[in-house]
Design a protein around this motif. Sequence first.
Motif, PDB file in Angstrom:
ATOM      1  N   ARG C 153      10.571  -8.316 -13.768  1.00  0.00           N
ATOM      2  CA  ARG C 153      11.434  -9.445 -13.831  1.00  0.00           C
ATOM      3  C   ARG C 153      11.831 -10.053 -12.513  1.00  0.00           C
ATOM      4  O   ARG C 153      12.376 -11.163 -12.208  1.00  0.00           O
ATOM      5  N   GLU C 154      11.775  -9.089 -11.363  1.00  0.00           N
ATOM      6  CA  GLU C 154      12.178  -9.422 -10.108  1.00  0.00           C
ATOM      7  C   GLU C 154      11.399  -8.703  -9.119  1.00  0.00           C
ATOM      8  O   GLU C 154      10.945  -7.568  -9.313  1.00  0.00           O
ATOM      9  N   PRO C 155      11.270  -9.441  -8.060  1.00  0.00           N
ATOM     10  CA  PRO C 155      10.766  -8.629  -6.796  1.00  0.00           C
ATOM     11  C   PRO C 155      11.518  -7.338  -6.382  1.00  0.00           C
ATOM     12  O   PRO C 155      12.687  -7.240  -6.680  1.00  0.00           O
ATOM     13  N   LYS C 156      10.848  -6.166  -5.808  1.00  0.00           N
ATOM     14  CA  LYS C 156      11.372  -5.069  -5.462  1.00  0.00           C
ATOM     15  C   LYS C 156      10.837  -4.697  -4.283  1.00  0.00           C
ATOM     16  O   LYS C 156       9.608  -4.649  -3.992  1.00  0.00           O
ATOM     17  N   VAL C 157      11.702  -4.008  -3.373  1.00  0.00           N
ATOM     18  CA  VAL C 157      11.377  -3.756  -2.330  1.00  0.00           C
ATOM     19  C   VAL C 157      11.920  -2.179  -2.245  1.00  0.00           C
ATOM     20  O   VAL C 157      13.002  -1.883  -2.610  1.00  0.00           O
ATOM     21  N   ALA C 158      10.910  -1.150  -2.120  1.00  0.00           N
ATOM     22  CA  ALA C 158      11.291   0.580  -2.255  1.00  0.00           C
ATOM     23  C   ALA C 158      12.118   0.702  -3.377  1.00  0.00           C
ATOM     24  O   ALA C 158      13.157   1.266  -3.246  1.00  0.00           O
ATOM     25  N   SER C 159      11.482   0.123  -4.387  1.00  0.00           N
ATOM     26  CA  SER C 159      12.186   0.264  -5.978  1.00  0.00           C
ATOM     27  C   SER C 159      13.459  -0.458  -6.154  1.00  0.00           C
ATOM     28  O   SER C 159      14.018   0.020  -7.001  1.00  0.00           O
ATOM     29  N   LYS C 160      13.919  -1.244  -4.938  1.00  0.00           N
ATOM     30  CA  LYS C 160      15.231  -1.740  -5.467  1.00  0.00           C
ATOM     31  C   LYS C 160      14.977  -3.131  -5.514  1.00  0.00           C
ATOM     32  O   LYS C 160      14.257  -3.923  -4.990  1.00  0.00           O
ATOM     33  N   SER C 161      15.563  -3.784  -6.479  1.00  0.00           N
ATOM     34  CA  SER C 161      15.518  -5.017  -6.728  1.00  0.00           C
ATOM     35  C   SER C 161      16.063  -6.191  -5.702  1.00  0.00           C
ATOM     36  O   SER C 161      17.038  -5.382  -5.330  1.00  0.00           O
ATOM     37  N   VAL C 162      15.425  -7.152  -5.374  1.00  0.00           N
ATOM     38  CA  VAL C 162      15.836  -7.864  -4.175  1.00  0.00           C
ATOM     39  C   VAL C 162      15.597  -9.263  -4.770  1.00  0.00           C
ATOM     40  O   VAL C 162      14.837  -9.541  -5.832  1.00  0.00           O
ATOM     41  N   GLU C 163      16.150 -10.428  -4.044  1.00  0.00           N
ATOM     42  CA  GLU C 163      15.946 -11.825  -4.147  1.00  0.00           C
ATOM     43  C   GLU C 163      14.623 -12.067  -3.921  1.00  0.00           C
ATOM     44  O   GLU C 163      14.143 -11.337  -2.732  1.00  0.00           O
ATOM     45  N   TRP C 164      14.087 -13.228  -4.121  1.00  0.00           N
ATOM     46  CA  TRP C 164      12.714 -13.612  -3.799  1.00  0.00           C
ATOM     47  C   TRP C 164      12.794 -13.700  -2.367  1.00  0.00           C
ATOM     48  O   TRP C 164      11.896 -13.475  -1.494  1.00  0.00           O
ATOM     49  N   GLU C 165      13.803 -14.649  -1.655  1.00  0.00           N
ATOM     50  CA  GLU C 165      13.857 -14.910  -0.412  1.00  0.00           C
ATOM     51  C   GLU C 165      13.865 -13.594   0.433  1.00  0.00           C
ATOM     52  O   GLU C 165      13.098 -13.325   1.561  1.00  0.00           O
ATOM     53  N   GLU C 166      14.802 -12.676   0.129  1.00  0.00           N
ATOM     54  CA  GLU C 166      14.509 -11.288   0.731  1.00  0.00           C
ATOM     55  C   GLU C 166      13.238 -10.626   0.719  1.00  0.00           C
ATOM     56  O   GLU C 166      12.780 -10.183   1.741  1.00  0.00           O
ATOM     57  N   SER C 436       3.346  -6.582 -15.018  1.00  0.00           N
ATOM     58  CA  SER C 436       4.504  -5.667 -15.341  1.00  0.00           C
ATOM     59  C   SER C 436       4.298  -4.199 -14.514  1.00  0.00           C
ATOM     60  O   SER C 436       3.046  -4.162 -14.020  1.00  0.00           O
ATOM     61  N   GLU C 437       5.147  -3.482 -14.583  1.00  0.00           N
ATOM     62  CA  GLU C 437       5.044  -2.238 -13.640  1.00  0.00           C
ATOM     63  C   GLU C 437       4.016  -1.466 -14.218  1.00  0.00           C
ATOM     64  O   GLU C 437       3.725  -1.160 -15.284  1.00  0.00           O
ATOM     65  N   ASN C 438       3.074  -0.893 -13.313  1.00  0.00           N
ATOM     66  CA  ASN C 438       2.100   0.099 -13.632  1.00  0.00           C
ATOM     67  C   ASN C 438       1.928   1.041 -12.542  1.00  0.00           C
ATOM     68  O   ASN C 438       2.578   1.129 -11.794  1.00  0.00           O
ATOM     69  N   GLU C 439       0.704   1.764 -12.887  1.00  0.00           N
ATOM     70  CA  GLU C 439       0.714   3.018 -11.986  1.00  0.00           C
ATOM     71  C   GLU C 439       0.503   2.474 -10.458  1.00  0.00           C
ATOM     72  O   GLU C 439       0.873   3.428  -9.490  1.00  0.00           O
ATOM     73  N   THR C 440      -0.034   1.337 -10.017  1.00  0.00           N
ATOM     74  CA  THR C 440      -0.324   1.247  -9.021  1.00  0.00           C
ATOM     75  C   THR C 440       0.984   0.586  -8.293  1.00  0.00           C
ATOM     76  O   THR C 440       1.413   1.085  -7.249  1.00  0.00           O
ATOM     77  N   SER C 441       1.788  -0.248  -8.931  1.00  0.00           N
ATOM     78  CA  SER C 441       3.150  -0.741  -8.483  1.00  0.00           C
ATOM     79  C   SER C 441       4.009   0.478  -8.276  1.00  0.00           C
ATOM     80  O   SER C 441       5.119   0.379  -7.510  1.00  0.00           O
ATOM     81  N   ASN C 442       3.926   1.573  -8.881  1.00  0.00           N
ATOM     82  CA  ASN C 442       4.691   2.600  -8.775  1.00  0.00           C
ATOM     83  C   ASN C 442       4.387   3.273  -7.460  1.00  0.00           C
ATOM     84  O   ASN C 442       5.620   3.906  -7.011  1.00  0.00           O
ATOM     85  N   ILE C 443       3.400   3.336  -6.674  1.00  0.00           N
ATOM     86  CA  ILE C 443       3.384   3.791  -5.396  1.00  0.00           C
ATOM     87  C   ILE C 443       3.503   2.773  -4.168  1.00  0.00           C
ATOM     88  O   ILE C 443       3.313   3.104  -3.237  1.00  0.00           O
ATOM     89  N   ALA C 444       3.726   1.519  -4.720  1.00  0.00           N
ATOM     90  CA  ALA C 444       3.741   0.327  -3.872  1.00  0.00           C
ATOM     91  C   ALA C 444       5.060   0.216  -3.268  1.00  0.00           C
ATOM     92  O   ALA C 444       6.361   0.643  -3.863  1.00  0.00           O
TER      93      ALA C 444
END
Lengths: 182, 182, 958, 454
Positions: C153-166, C436-444
């Motif tokens: 549902r939302e972008p994540k940077v280092a597993s933390k949800s952030v706003e799109w702009e961020e 949706s979150e998957n094995e690849t996004s898990n290490i991204a």
Amino acid sequence: MKKFVGALVALLVLSGMGAYVIVQARSLGSNQGYAPDQPVAFSHKKHAGELEMDCQYCHFGADKGRHAGVPPTELCLNCHSKVKTNSPEIRKLQNAVDSGENIQWVKVNHFPDFAYFNHAQHVNVAGFDCQKCHGPVEEMEIYEQHESLNMGWCISCHRDNQIAPPEDHKSAAGGDCAKCHY
Amino acid sequence: MKKEFLIGVFDCDEKVLEATKKAVDKHFEIYDVYTPFPVHGLDSAMGIKRSFLPYVTFAAGAMGFLIAILFQIWTSAIDWPTIIGGKPFISFPAFVPITFEITVLLAAHTTVAAFLASNFLFPGKQAMILHPEQTCNKFIMAFDKTRINKEDVTNFLNNNGAISVEEKSADNNCFALIGKGE
Amino acid sequence: MSDLTNNDSCGTSCGCADSTPQTYWQDVENKVLDPAVLKAEFPEGEYEAMSSMKNRRSFLKIMGFSVSALPLTGCVKIPVKKALPYLNKQPDTIPGVANWYASTYKDMPILVKTREGRPIKVEGNALSQTTFGGANAQAQASVMSLYDSSRLREPKVASKSVEWEEFDSQLKQHLENSEGEVVLVTPAISSKSELAIIEKFSKKYQAKHIAYEPVSKSALYQANKITHGAYTGAEYNFENADVVVSLGADFLSTFGNGVANTKGYSKRRDAKTAKMSKHIQVEEVMSLTGSNADHRFTRSVADQHDILLGVLAGISSTTHNTKAENKDIVKIIVSELSKANGRSLVLAGENDVNVQVVVNKINTELGNYGRTISVRSTSFEKLENDNEFESFVNDLSEKTSTVIFVNTNPVYNYYNSEKLTAGLKKVKAVVSLTLSENETSNIAHYVAPINHTYESWSDTLVSKSELSITQPTIQPLYGTRMYVETLMSLMGDNTSFYDFMKSTYTGSTSWNKFLHDGVMQSASLSRVESPRSFNIANYIKNIDTKSSSNLTLSLYVKDGIGNGDFGDNPWIQEMPNPITKATWGNYFMVSPVWAKENSVKSGDILEAKIGGTTIKTVALVQPGTDKNTVGLAVGYGRTIAGKTAKGLGVNAYPFMSASNGSFTYNSSTIELKKTGKTGILAQTQTHHSMEGRDIVREATYEEYMQNPKAGNTKKAKLFHIYPEHKKDGHQWAMAINLSTCTGCSSCIVSCNAENNIPVVGKEEVNNRREMHWLRLDRYYKGDESNPEVVHMPMLCQHCDNAPCENVCPVMATLQSSDGLNQQVYNRCVGTRYCANNCPYKVRRFNWFNYDRGSETERMVLNPDISTRTRGIMEKCSMCIQRIQDGKLSAKRDRKPLKDGAIQTACQQSCPSDAIIFGDKNDPNSKISKYLAEERKYVVLEDLNVQPRVNYLTKIRNK
Amino acid sequence: MSGAHVSKLRKPLVPEDKTYKEISHEILDTLEEKPSKSWLICFSISALVLTLGMLTIGYQIATGIGVWGLNKTIGWSWDITNFVFWVGIGHAGTLISAVLLIFRQHWRTAINRAAEAMTIFAVACAGLFPLIHAGRPWLLFWVFPYPNTRGDLWVNFRSPLLWDVFAISTYLTVSLVFWYMGLLPDLATVRDRTKSAFRKFVYGVLSFGWNGSNKTWHHFEVLCLVLAGLATPLVLSVHTIVSMDFATSVIPGWHTTIFPPYFVAGAIFSGFAMVLTLLIITRKVLNWENYITMGHIEAMCKVIVVTGMIVGLAYGTEFFIAWYSGNEYERYCFVNRATGPYWWAYWSMITCNVLSPQFFWSKKLRTNIPFVFVISIVVNIGMWFERFVIITTSLHRDFLPSSWAMYSPTWVEVVTFIGTFGLFFTLFFLFIRVLPGIAVAEVKSVYRFARENK
């Protein structure tokens, strides 16, 4: 002799009670006459009666689709952006559009979701007046449920009006269960 | 209401049967004979007419038959005909079981009701007991004191096997048990 | 949202054990309605319809709407319901009237049906010259994936949800500042506009674009490059092929555009309308395509090589010493092929460049290019290249600045996941743009959601001469963004992809027409390539024909699940595999011979040793499997996925390998042993023989040509003891052509979507309680190691003398005046007597209140159909809602109802047009013509139940 | 009442010499005494089992029929098996009281009360299953044709299930009044014997003011005869109609015209077995050996032999007709019963129903009470299997092999079935505590049979 009279009276009382129960049971769940207060004091009598507005000006879905629909609030403002703009009731409409907080009308005619009813079928194809089911709306200050809207009521009309479809359409299938239930 | 009785107490069904036959011969008016079990031949000895119950059974059965068959035809073929399994609206073979059951149902229950009504038996009725063992092991021949010659009958009873002859007054208020008595 | 909690409390928790949590569903007569349905039933609701392209509002606002269902205090007579109108007028949206939008799903041009702004059904776009209105099970089910609550549902940077702009600014900063290579990994893309954006992106950040598909056809493209000079796929024209020879290519389903192939193929399978083609299949495990073959041979991959070379030798000047056991097969193939020069087609499914070159050579020799097969080059596609991906993995190092995975999940589906993961750890930033979150996004490090197809714009090349538009049919449900817009945003471009795309179609009429039709044909999209010369001997020598005596693992792609993308789709998971009839999970497919030797039964858990790895899963004894081959489907064994896919089955991808520059799916040796335990193998059919009964009638093509009634001569002597009811007006009937039905199961999913059929889960399927109204019976005949297969769609037969009707005590099922067997759900008390008395066993009982998923997931429900609660019998209604709608439309137009105006969902979705529905009282209708056919018969005719569903004899070109 | 003369031809129905008073006392004293320990234990166990059963049914109704082991192919199994099983058991009582009354079989008097009570309790247990087997039992009142708001939507009079509704409810109510009318004189006896005011009141209410008037006795005897006359075809019709649930269907193994007589014979068979089981216990527990004599037991054993052989004949006929019809589905169905996955159920049925009653040819065995007791239970197990075989093995493999499936019960079905035994025995133990378990008046009336007074 006394015994007979007693028995007779008992029988009469019993059958009277039975009849009462049947009559009551038959109106169970019917909401006929339901006329809740609405958030905006809208008068059908005024609009449909005195001003003789066409029902489908507001309930434009009735001719085309399944639902007649409560008109979009913006539609009211077609006129009311000019007419009676100072009335507190009208201001509710303007406020709703401005704020995006919609008006919560109270639904009057309630159909259970296992019964499919299509307005277009009745209004457009069969050509019925709205009043046939909704009663003399043009006389109602507060709109009320005019008919019982139970299955027996539907069926009685379907029986009386084995709607003769245009030549080519064949079976009106007016009495089939799957006309409404699917 | 109290009623005065003269009763003869017997301890054997054969003796009471003999005595009954003789009493009838002697034109003593027997009020009733109370026995713990049905004594074969006693009813005819007392001159009780053949029970009308079989006629009730027949009438109720016939009624049940008619009601059942007509109701099934009416609902399935007249009031709301529906096509079920491609069978005709009036599927007589299919109506047989229920017709039979309703016939039996009505016949049986009406007969029972007629039996209870004709003998004025109902739940909570106060039984008129002339001798405490009349439903266990004693056979009671009862005479309405007002309608017999007390001496003749007492003698008759004593001579015909009665183990005792008693005078009893009994309350035949049948509602006493459920508290509506005096 | 107070009403929602209200709903929760009125629901009943269900006790059926399954991994999916059971929630609530409203009773059909429950007055407290579920909002998802309310929205549909009472569309005065304020949610803002996505009615036009211009007038779109945030769909999330809709979620905030409120329909109250509060009981009146005191005298509770009827709950008060609120009716909320739209605030603003919604052009094009009439409450209760569906809008249809042309779009594309993968390579299928489709139409999306929306109600009050919710996509609820997908159908093929009949204007397409590629698929001609066909759509497969995946397309049918895709609408369910749209609402999947496990979507990101939302972008994540280092597993933390952030706003799109961020997200944009951080990633952009990284891209601009970080030194080193940028790699963009996407699936194969054939969209003109998307490729243009990617090109821009590549230019700006010197990014390398790699297309990656776990189930690759890279070898085919390489072979075409060698033989025709273009790295591209071939297009097949099955309609022109008199003889089709396929060596392990599942072309009706997973090899190429299955729908387009089925359309063409099935046109030549109806013996009445065209000269019937002859289809020869050689394969190691039974595929959907193989089950339709006229001659099918079970042979290992090595034997297939042997046969291939034998065939080449038979038709050209090469020589090959064919093994004795394959000689007959080669003889048959060669003789058939030489009878049909230029009108034949040879295909191989293996992802091996040598094999594909030889196949191309055979097709060249036979003169098939230009007639049944063509290679056309286009700049509008970026196809997967296994070599490129291999070197990408090998080259991963600290020098790599950024790897952007777009909608790909190689950490799960690349065979050497460990190596890839280790490599990615060295990379400065891994970006995953994913549904949706998957094995690849898990290490991204950077993870951002992308739009589902039905929220996106695109233009896709569905064939080399046809473009198909993808247009959104709903606002992004979960605040997601198209990946191309994310790329644009990373380039600092804040315009919309829509504008960009539109601008490439000059002239407003062509754009509007494109938007309206959904498809656009143009020969200028590609160029026909002609064969080039090459030395075939170089390729022949690399083909290994040595049979191994060991068990070999053969990975295959399952219909529906595909490469695993559909793992989270419950409709697809519950769709029985057309061949094995198993649902929910994968299994070791073993041959009956091997099973007997090792006393293994279906359902036994086997332990497999492949290389150094050990896995355990259930066995399924599958007739038509090579005795030295073990089949295992890819796409399962997900560790990070939504609630449906997670933990289901075992992951087969690690047993792939790479050789000759492409991925190989069938080279591993496998050791199997019994564990003594048994597991769940949720099959919808467990008895596979017809027991010699007269259920599917068959004849050979030869017999049919002599006597059209061949195989259909049995006629029961029927008489009626009652007069029949009059049958005038419309009288609906259906015919199913068993000759063209391939068993693809698209109809099953279409029916699920159309009729709100619940998903019951693995345990319940195993309890034999699946709810499908339409099932595909699959019977085997003959030799266990290579049986003949028949597929028979079985649905409510709408009998005139229906046994189910007689036994219902409350008249919940009865005959309609137009000949349908009606099931009145709200009258049903659930005695199940009707189901017992149904000779076809097509009635389905709601044993529980089945889970309909989250609130958003329930938006997929068809608002014209009630959802059935527990205790109610249900079954095929012949899509009564469509019949009603069709009749109403005709009446509204004051025109007679046209034949074909009403299509049942199964009929519409059938890619082989095997299902025909119509009015049998109309002498000119298509159905009347079918009913007059000599091949027509009804199943269990002697019961005299007078079914309305008719079947046409299956004709085999033997 | 002393010095009775004993007939040489027939044995008296009450072997020992008694006074009428002694008869009353021996039979009715149980009602006056405090419950015995054995009764309390039996009753508590029954009530506990009943409670468990009811809780299980509650769980099932709250959750859905899915907690049973049924599936898309097998829509009925234990539920209807148990229904037919209990209905079958519920046949002997009415049969004993009605048919034997019409045939003037005096020996019936000692056992008819208990048998009738058993009938009613068994029918109550049976009636439970159609109620709970429905998907939406709370809507089952729809099976009654009552005026309604749905345009007066009636019911389907063509459905055998509806026939069942009428048959079972008629049977239950008619049996109930028949039984209760028979109870009236005995209730009056209890009322007049008891010293307790409470009992006097309760039995006073229950006895309808019965006082043994011969005017009433006269009507009463006619009433009994009429009810017996009605109940006899009724009892035959009930199992006939139950069998039509299957016989009118199209499913191979169900679609069989032999079913009505076959089911009725089976019902009598199982009913008599159950009566035997119960009376062997009761006569022991309540010391009623004088009333329920070896003669009774032997007579019932003979009925079991006869009906068991009728049932055996039916099994054979079914098989023969399936073969003779030439219908491949029928043939397969019957071969599948004997050799398919449920072969064990079929052979259990044959062993229990056809073979085990044959022992009763031997007088030695049929007068051996423990042996008779065991066989009576074996017969009931066999009859349960008969219904299971008919219902489940016919359904599990019908026309289209694609839908063939297997069935196994869940704990819910097992506990529900056991729970009905709880219901049955709870009611039965209550019955023998609070109501005269032997028809006292009738026993008195036949006391003099084969015995002359001096």
